[in-house]
Scaffold this motif. Structure first.
Motif, PDB file in Angstrom:
ATOM      1  N   CYS A 125       8.416  -3.643   7.047  1.00  0.00           N
ATOM      2  CA  CYS A 125       8.094  -2.621   8.037  1.00  0.00           C
ATOM      3  C   CYS A 125       8.032  -1.259   7.366  1.00  0.00           C
ATOM      4  N   THR A 126       7.146  -0.420   7.865  1.00  0.00           N
ATOM      5  CA  THR A 126       7.001   0.931   7.325  1.00  0.00           C
ATOM      6  C   THR A 126       7.108   1.934   8.460  1.00  0.00           C
ATOM      7  N   TYR A 127       7.315   3.164   8.068  1.00  0.00           N
ATOM      8  CA  TYR A 127       7.112   4.269   8.993  1.00  0.00           C
ATOM      9  C   TYR A 127       5.625   4.610   8.900  1.00  0.00           C
ATOM     10  N   GLN A 128       5.239   5.814   9.264  1.00  0.00           N
ATOM     11  CA  GLN A 128       3.821   6.163   9.254  1.00  0.00           C
ATOM     12  C   GLN A 128       3.218   5.961   7.856  1.00  0.00           C
ATOM     13  N   ILE A 129       2.166   5.177   7.803  1.00  0.00           N
ATOM     14  CA  ILE A 129       1.500   4.883   6.531  1.00  0.00           C
ATOM     15  C   ILE A 129       0.793   6.147   6.052  1.00  0.00           C
ATOM     16  N   CYS A 130       1.033   6.517   4.799  1.00  0.00           N
ATOM     17  CA  CYS A 130       0.433   7.737   4.267  1.00  0.00           C
ATOM     18  C   CYS A 130      -0.238   7.529   2.908  1.00  0.00           C
ATOM     19  N   TYR A 131      -0.194   6.314   2.385  1.00  0.00           N
ATOM     20  CA  TYR A 131      -0.957   6.069   1.156  1.00  0.00           C
ATOM     21  C   TYR A 131      -1.539   4.664   1.166  1.00  0.00           C
ATOM     22  N   VAL A 132      -2.656   4.533   0.465  1.00  0.00           N
ATOM     23  CA  VAL A 132      -3.300   3.236   0.275  1.00  0.00           C
ATOM     24  C   VAL A 132      -3.975   3.250  -1.096  1.00  0.00           C
ATOM     25  N   TYR A 133      -3.861   2.126  -1.782  1.00  0.00           N
ATOM     26  CA  TYR A 133      -4.532   1.949  -3.066  1.00  0.00           C
ATOM     27  C   TYR A 133      -5.190   0.574  -3.100  1.00  0.00           C
ATOM     28  N   LEU A 134      -6.376   0.524  -3.673  1.00  0.00           N
ATOM     29  CA  LEU A 134      -7.085  -0.724  -3.920  1.00  0.00           C
ATOM     30  C   LEU A 134      -7.161  -0.938  -5.426  1.00  0.00           C
ATOM     31  N   TYR A 135      -7.200  -2.203  -5.817  1.00  0.00           N
ATOM     32  CA  TYR A 135      -7.303  -2.568  -7.230  1.00  0.00           C
ATOM     33  C   TYR A 135      -8.443  -3.569  -7.353  1.00  0.00           C
ATOM     34  N   ARG A 136      -9.388  -3.291  -8.240  1.00  0.00           N
ATOM     35  CA  ARG A 136     -10.562  -4.155  -8.406  1.00  0.00           C
ATOM     36  C   ARG A 136     -10.598  -4.725  -9.815  1.00  0.00           C
ATOM     37  N   GLN A 137     -10.681  -6.063  -9.898  1.00  0.00           N
ATOM     38  CA  GLN A 137     -10.871  -6.749 -11.174  1.00  0.00           C
ATOM     39  C   GLN A 137     -12.206  -7.471 -11.100  1.00  0.00           C
ATOM     40  N   GLY A 138     -13.041  -7.275 -12.096  1.00  0.00           N
ATOM     41  CA  GLY A 138     -14.341  -7.940 -12.115  1.00  0.00           C
ATOM     42  C   GLY A 138     -15.423  -6.994 -12.583  1.00  0.00           C
ATOM     43  N   TYR A 139     -16.647  -7.498 -12.574  1.00  0.00           N
ATOM     44  CA  TYR A 139     -17.759  -6.742 -13.137  1.00  0.00           C
ATOM     45  C   TYR A 139     -18.850  -6.422 -12.123  1.00  0.00           C
ATOM     46  N   ASP A 140     -18.672  -6.798 -10.861  1.00  0.00           N
ATOM     47  CA  ASP A 140     -19.734  -6.593  -9.883  1.00  0.00           C
ATOM     48  C   ASP A 140     -19.863  -5.140  -9.432  1.00  0.00           C
ATOM     49  N   GLY A 141     -18.771  -4.416  -9.335  1.00  0.00           N
ATOM     50  CA  GLY A 141     -18.831  -3.010  -8.944  1.00  0.00           C
ATOM     51  C   GLY A 141     -18.849  -2.780  -7.442  1.00  0.00           C
ATOM     52  N   TRP A 142     -17.955  -3.436  -6.738  1.00  0.00           N
ATOM     53  CA  TRP A 142     -17.835  -3.320  -5.280  1.00  0.00           C
ATOM     54  C   TRP A 142     -17.553  -1.874  -4.859  1.00  0.00           C
ATOM     55  N   ILE A 143     -18.134  -1.461  -3.725  1.00  0.00           N
ATOM     56  CA  ILE A 143     -17.934  -0.115  -3.187  1.00  0.00           C
ATOM     57  C   ILE A 143     -17.390  -0.220  -1.756  1.00  0.00           C
ATOM     58  N   PRO A 144     -16.110   0.077  -1.550  1.00  0.00           N
ATOM     59  CA  PRO A 144     -15.587   0.099  -0.183  1.00  0.00           C
ATOM     60  C   PRO A 144     -16.068   1.360   0.529  1.00  0.00           C
ATOM     61  N   TYR A 145     -16.295   1.261   1.824  1.00  0.00           N
ATOM     62  CA  TYR A 145     -16.658   2.450   2.598  1.00  0.00           C
ATOM     63  C   TYR A 145     -15.389   3.137   3.109  1.00  0.00           C
ATOM     64  N   ASP A 146     -14.546   2.368   3.805  1.00  0.00           N
ATOM     65  CA  ASP A 146     -13.272   2.915   4.256  1.00  0.00           C
ATOM     66  C   ASP A 146     -12.283   1.797   4.523  1.00  0.00           C
ATOM     67  N   TYR A 163      -3.742  -0.653  10.847  1.00  0.00           N
ATOM     68  CA  TYR A 163      -3.029  -0.625  12.120  1.00  0.00           C
ATOM     69  C   TYR A 163      -1.707  -1.344  11.902  1.00  0.00           C
ATOM     70  N   GLY A 164      -0.616  -0.726  12.315  1.00  0.00           N
ATOM     71  CA  GLY A 164       0.672  -1.368  12.124  1.00  0.00           C
ATOM     72  C   GLY A 164       1.578  -1.176  13.312  1.00  0.00           C
ATOM     73  N   TYR A 165       2.595  -2.015  13.356  1.00  0.00           N
ATOM     74  CA  TYR A 165       3.596  -1.926  14.401  1.00  0.00           C
ATOM     75  C   TYR A 165       4.337  -0.599  14.255  1.00  0.00           C
ATOM     76  N   ASN A 166       4.430   0.144  15.334  1.00  0.00           N
ATOM     77  CA  ASN A 166       5.206   1.374  15.375  1.00  0.00           C
ATOM     78  C   ASN A 166       4.644   2.481  14.479  1.00  0.00           C
ATOM     79  N   THR A 167       3.364   2.408  14.107  1.00  0.00           N
ATOM     80  CA  THR A 167       2.716   3.487  13.352  1.00  0.00           C
ATOM     81  C   THR A 167       1.365   3.777  13.987  1.00  0.00           C
ATOM     82  N   ASN A 168       0.894   4.991  13.812  1.00  0.00           N
ATOM     83  CA  ASN A 168      -0.446   5.335  14.272  1.00  0.00           C
ATOM     84  C   ASN A 168      -1.463   4.736  13.318  1.00  0.00           C
ATOM     85  N   PRO A 169      -2.632   4.316  13.824  1.00  0.00           N
ATOM     86  CA  PRO A 169      -3.673   3.836  12.911  1.00  0.00           C
ATOM     87  C   PRO A 169      -4.061   4.961  11.947  1.00  0.00           C
TER      88      PRO A 169
END
Length: 173
Positions: free
Chosen positions: A110-131, A135-141
């Motif tokens: 369980c967390t309090y309000q989420i304030c950080y996010v990190y993604l890790y990519r392994q591979g050669y395709d070069g994926w691009i996330p948009y956003d 959503y979590g229990y007891n936190t704002n989206p």
């Protein structure tokens, strides 16, 4: 009167030029700071049943049609509570196709309000996330806007946590 109007227009022009010279007000993702560590020894499945989260990841329309890259995720709060997911991708189900939205049900500490996010990519395709929206229990989206090519083999994302030294508490910007 005419001089006052000219002076006002000159002031407006100066403000517009100076604001266009400054950096974007939209935060950009960055490599993981040396101040934050990703705890990869505790996975979300080892903490199953603690708290549930829904993570929605949209893939950019600028991304490749589909990726075989391995995608990991870590997010948390300003108090050191962290959720780590070693693999979100599934090449068989064609997760993270161009212009798509993928939703993941994740269980972890369980967390309090989420304030950080990190993604890790392994591979050669070069994926691009948009956003990424979490959503979590007891936190704002909370949403984090990427829309840039993910560097390979590095934790990349956002840390909007700050730690109030005077108040002794942490908060989200």
């Amino acid at each position: 009167m005419e001089a006052t109007r000219a002076m006002f227009l000159l002031l407006i022009f100066a403000v517009l030029v100076s604001s266009s010279q400054s950096g974007s007000i939209i935060p950009r993702p960055r490599p993981l700071s040396s101040l934050r560590k990703i705890n990869t020894t505790t996975t979300s499945t080892q903490n199953a049943g603690t708290c549930s989260y829904t993570v929605v990841i949209r893939t950019s329309c600028s991304s490749i049609s589909y990726t075989r890259d391995r995608i990991s995720l870590a997010f948390g709060d300003a108090y050191g509570n962290q959720v780590y997911v070693p693999r979100l991708d599934d090449p068989r189900s064609r997760t993270f196709e161009r212009c798509s939205t993928d939703t993941f049900d994740i269980y972890g500490p369980c967390t309090y309000q989420i304030c950080y996010v990190y993604l890790y990519r392994q591979g050669y395709d070069g994926w691009i996330p948009y956003d990424v929206t979490i959503y979590g229990y007891n936190t704002n989206p909370v949403s984090f806007y990427y829309n840039v090519r993910m560097p390979r083999d590095i934790w990349y994302g956002f840390d909007h946590c700050y730690y109030g030294a005077r108040s002794g508490s942490a908060a989200v910007k």
